[in-house]
Scaffold this active site. Sequence first.
Site, mmCIF file in Angstrom:
data_model
loop_
_atom_site.group_PDB
_atom_site.id
_atom_site.type_symbol
_atom_site.label_atom_id
_atom_site.label_comp_id
_atom_site.label_asym_id
_atom_site.label_seq_id
_atom_site.Cartn_x
_atom_site.Cartn_y
_atom_site.Cartn_z
ATOM 1 N N ASP A 1 26.734 29.645 -41.341
ATOM 2 C CA ASP A 1 27.437 29.216 -42.472
ATOM 3 C C ASP A 1 27.099 27.618 -42.779
ATOM 4 O O ASP A 1 26.648 27.004 -41.686
ATOM 5 C CB ASP A 1 28.797 29.336 -42.221
ATOM 6 N N ASP B 1 29.067 25.054 -45.172
ATOM 7 C CA ASP B 1 30.155 24.094 -45.326
ATOM 8 C C ASP B 1 31.137 24.268 -44.273
ATOM 9 O O ASP B 1 31.718 25.214 -43.966
ATOM 10 C CB ASP B 1 30.847 24.376 -46.502
ATOM 11 N N ASP C 1 33.000 28.891 -39.603
ATOM 12 C CA ASP C 1 34.286 28.079 -39.244
ATOM 13 C C ASP C 1 35.435 28.595 -40.052
ATOM 14 O O ASP C 1 36.615 28.016 -39.784
ATOM 15 C CB ASP C 1 33.952 26.657 -39.992
#
Length: 231
Positions: A12, A14, A171
């Site tokens: 991922d 961001d 995240d």
Amino acid sequence: MSNLGGISVIFDLDGTLVDSEPNYYEAGRQTLAEHGVTDFSWTDHERYVGISTQETVADWKERYGLRASVEELFTAKNRRYLELARSSTRAYPEMRRLVELLAAEDVPMAVASGSSPEAIEAVLTGTGLDAHLRTVVSADEVPHGKPAPDVFLEAARRLGADPAACVVLEDAAPGAAAAHAAGMRCIALPYVAAQSDAPEFATASLLLRGGQEEFTAQAAFDWLVRSAGLS
């Protein structure tokens, strides 16, 4: 063959590779202020962590009763975000180190993100991560964003990898759910600490409740080596 066997790693972007959430918050705050919403807080922003820009602005329109179209809001937020992303996005040092460790082992890698293709390119170029991360999938290119598995499955397809041999680093809870739905293992490091007990994170193969503060490149690399031996 490297110590990581047939593993492919999908990142991922961001909040995982780069600390871009402050830029997303600022872009969102400015956009909403322009449309009369002047009290958009960081806590308000946190509910959108891990969700695509398209889905975020669609929710804004409904939640705040905005007259502007979803397309107008999307364009305005993206324009502001790109301005910030090009000038001030920081890659997490330990994540950069992990990318370098994996590149040295010729491990196939990809980025799968809810951001637009332009935003992903701006961030990867601005941080220099594009040197190693050339396979990129945006949620804009697939039917459904996270928590649907589409971006991760498309990343695996472009890498020529079996989803079962892929490990995702994420995240956000929607991303962890997407990895699970794709049949992939997941290293989860929650960006929002208060969300670490979310049921989506319980599906992760490795959950680092302390997020980036707990993450080290060497420990993640060693885990991947052990994981390769078990697959």
